[in-house]
Design a protein around this motif. Sequence first.
Motif, PDB file in Angstrom:
ATOM      1  N   VAL A 165       0.932  -1.041  -0.038  1.00  0.00           N
ATOM      2  CA  VAL A 165       0.070   0.094  -0.100  1.00  0.00           C
ATOM      3  C   VAL A 165       1.054   1.635  -0.054  1.00  0.00           C
ATOM      4  N   ALA A 166       0.542   2.365  -0.924  1.00  0.00           N
ATOM      5  CA  ALA A 166       1.282   3.438  -0.842  1.00  0.00           C
ATOM      6  C   ALA A 166       0.285   4.684  -1.342  1.00  0.00           C
ATOM      7  N   ARG A 167       0.639   5.677  -1.027  1.00  0.00           N
ATOM      8  CA  ARG A 167      -0.113   7.030  -1.433  1.00  0.00           C
ATOM      9  C   ARG A 167       0.676   8.141  -2.101  1.00  0.00           C
ATOM     10  N   MET A 168      -0.150   8.740  -2.852  1.00  0.00           N
ATOM     11  CA  MET A 168       0.527   9.751  -3.665  1.00  0.00           C
ATOM     12  C   MET A 168      -0.387  10.992  -3.879  1.00  0.00           C
ATOM     13  N   PRO A 169       0.075  12.093  -3.685  1.00  0.00           N
ATOM     14  CA  PRO A 169      -0.625  13.451  -3.876  1.00  0.00           C
ATOM     15  C   PRO A 169      -1.188  13.388  -5.255  1.00  0.00           C
ATOM     16  N   VAL A 170      -2.460  14.247  -5.425  1.00  0.00           N
ATOM     17  CA  VAL A 170      -2.871  14.634  -6.762  1.00  0.00           C
ATOM     18  C   VAL A 170      -2.180  15.586  -7.193  1.00  0.00           C
ATOM     19  N   LYS A 171      -1.987  16.810  -6.202  1.00  0.00           N
ATOM     20  CA  LYS A 171      -1.373  18.063  -6.601  1.00  0.00           C
ATOM     21  C   LYS A 171      -0.064  17.510  -7.150  1.00  0.00           C
ATOM     22  N   GLY A 172       0.651  18.169  -8.247  1.00  0.00           N
ATOM     23  CA  GLY A 172       1.827  17.906  -9.047  1.00  0.00           C
ATOM     24  C   GLY A 172       1.812  16.761  -9.678  1.00  0.00           C
ATOM     25  N   ASN A 173       0.812  15.953  -9.796  1.00  0.00           N
ATOM     26  CA  ASN A 173       0.745  14.731 -10.608  1.00  0.00           C
ATOM     27  C   ASN A 173      -0.697  14.959 -11.486  1.00  0.00           C
ATOM     28  N   THR A 174      -0.701  16.003 -12.042  1.00  0.00           N
ATOM     29  CA  THR A 174      -2.166  16.352 -12.895  1.00  0.00           C
ATOM     30  C   THR A 174      -1.659  16.390 -14.337  1.00  0.00           C
ATOM     31  N   GLN A 175      -2.920  16.349 -15.027  1.00  0.00           N
ATOM     32  CA  GLN A 175      -2.683  16.955 -16.613  1.00  0.00           C
ATOM     33  C   GLN A 175      -3.166  18.390 -16.533  1.00  0.00           C
ATOM     34  N   PRO A 176      -3.345  18.932 -17.806  1.00  0.00           N
ATOM     35  CA  PRO A 176      -3.510  20.347 -17.699  1.00  0.00           C
ATOM     36  C   PRO A 176      -4.820  20.781 -17.237  1.00  0.00           C
ATOM     37  N   TYR A 177      -5.714  19.925 -17.002  1.00  0.00           N
ATOM     38  CA  TYR A 177      -7.198  20.349 -16.581  1.00  0.00           C
ATOM     39  C   TYR A 177      -7.137  20.094 -15.248  1.00  0.00           C
ATOM     40  N   GLY A 178      -6.253  19.793 -14.500  1.00  0.00           N
ATOM     41  CA  GLY A 178      -6.424  19.767 -12.906  1.00  0.00           C
ATOM     42  C   GLY A 178      -6.715  18.643 -12.387  1.00  0.00           C
ATOM     43  N   LEU A 179      -6.862  17.535 -13.294  1.00  0.00           N
ATOM     44  CA  LEU A 179      -7.074  16.041 -12.883  1.00  0.00           C
ATOM     45  C   LEU A 179      -6.054  15.188 -12.766  1.00  0.00           C
ATOM     46  N   LEU A 180      -6.056  14.318 -11.726  1.00  0.00           N
ATOM     47  CA  LEU A 180      -4.745  13.247 -11.793  1.00  0.00           C
ATOM     48  C   LEU A 180      -4.598  12.614 -12.999  1.00  0.00           C
ATOM     49  N   HIS A 181      -3.383  12.732 -13.472  1.00  0.00           N
ATOM     50  CA  HIS A 181      -2.916  12.267 -14.753  1.00  0.00           C
ATOM     51  C   HIS A 181      -3.147  10.669 -14.708  1.00  0.00           C
ATOM     52  N   GLY A 182      -3.642  10.280 -15.821  1.00  0.00           N
ATOM     53  CA  GLY A 182      -3.700   8.727 -15.932  1.00  0.00           C
ATOM     54  C   GLY A 182      -2.377   7.739 -15.914  1.00  0.00           C
ATOM     55  N   GLY A 183      -1.349   8.622 -16.455  1.00  0.00           N
ATOM     56  CA  GLY A 183       0.128   7.912 -16.093  1.00  0.00           C
ATOM     57  C   GLY A 183       0.409   8.015 -14.983  1.00  0.00           C
ATOM     58  N   ALA A 184       0.115   9.019 -14.011  1.00  0.00           N
ATOM     59  CA  ALA A 184       0.475   8.963 -12.882  1.00  0.00           C
ATOM     60  C   ALA A 184      -0.037   7.900 -11.848  1.00  0.00           C
ATOM     61  N   SER A 185      -1.271   7.572 -12.390  1.00  0.00           N
ATOM     62  CA  SER A 185      -1.914   6.408 -11.798  1.00  0.00           C
ATOM     63  C   SER A 185      -1.268   5.046 -12.133  1.00  0.00           C
ATOM     64  N   VAL A 186      -0.737   4.995 -13.162  1.00  0.00           N
ATOM     65  CA  VAL A 186       0.001   3.733 -13.554  1.00  0.00           C
ATOM     66  C   VAL A 186       1.185   3.917 -13.184  1.00  0.00           C
ATOM     67  N   VAL A 187       2.056   4.620 -13.036  1.00  0.00           N
ATOM     68  CA  VAL A 187       3.141   4.608 -12.133  1.00  0.00           C
ATOM     69  C   VAL A 187       3.038   4.174 -10.594  1.00  0.00           C
ATOM     70  N   LEU A 188       1.891   4.816 -10.120  1.00  0.00           N
ATOM     71  CA  LEU A 188       1.792   4.395  -8.604  1.00  0.00           C
ATOM     72  C   LEU A 188       1.387   2.712  -8.754  1.00  0.00           C
ATOM     73  N   ALA A 189       0.675   2.223  -9.759  1.00  0.00           N
ATOM     74  CA  ALA A 189       0.169   0.944  -9.734  1.00  0.00           C
ATOM     75  C   ALA A 189       1.473   0.192 -10.089  1.00  0.00           C
ATOM     76  N   GLU A 190       2.285   0.573 -11.159  1.00  0.00           N
ATOM     77  CA  GLU A 190       3.653  -0.294 -11.336  1.00  0.00           C
ATOM     78  C   GLU A 190       4.535  -0.435 -10.185  1.00  0.00           C
ATOM     79  N   THR A 191       4.292   1.115  -9.478  1.00  0.00           N
ATOM     80  CA  THR A 191       5.395   0.837  -8.121  1.00  0.00           C
ATOM     81  C   THR A 191       5.081  -0.070  -7.083  1.00  0.00           C
TER      82      THR A 191
END
Length: 143
Positions: free
Chosen positions: A39-65
């Motif tokens: 289990v790990a957590r990650m902030p949304v802030k700093g990991n967003t796409q231009p619309y201010g939403l969590l970037h899908g790639g950031a989710s994949v990085v967390l999943a792979e990690t």
Amino acid sequence: MDHAAPQDRVVAGLNAMNAGTLGERMEIEFLEASPERVVARMPVKGNTQPYGLLHGGASVVLAETVGSIGAALHAGQDRIAVGLDINATHHRAARDGYVTGTATALSLGNTLASYDVTITDEDGRRVCTSRITCLIRPKAPGA
């Protein structure tokens, strides 16, 4: 003498290993770790796409990690785990706070380890579902 619980030492060691990596850049913090569950957590802030939403790639990085760490813990000290396959389905947007990734072992074999990863927001709503499979192989000589 180190009186920290074994789980606390594992988590502290994983968080220290993040130094200088993509995990540090994305501010991934390990909360729990064993071969069966990470289990790990990650902030949304700093990991967003231009619309201010969590970037899908950031989710994949967390999943792979989280999946790769589980596989590495399963592999042990004399072997390594490397990502072989990952997929992700994005269910809803996250705009703020933290998301938490939980990798749960599906199969822990001698050469492959597979994990189901759920990423949830702070309200427990599923943001992303991922599956990762890692190849387990011997460490290279001298590594």
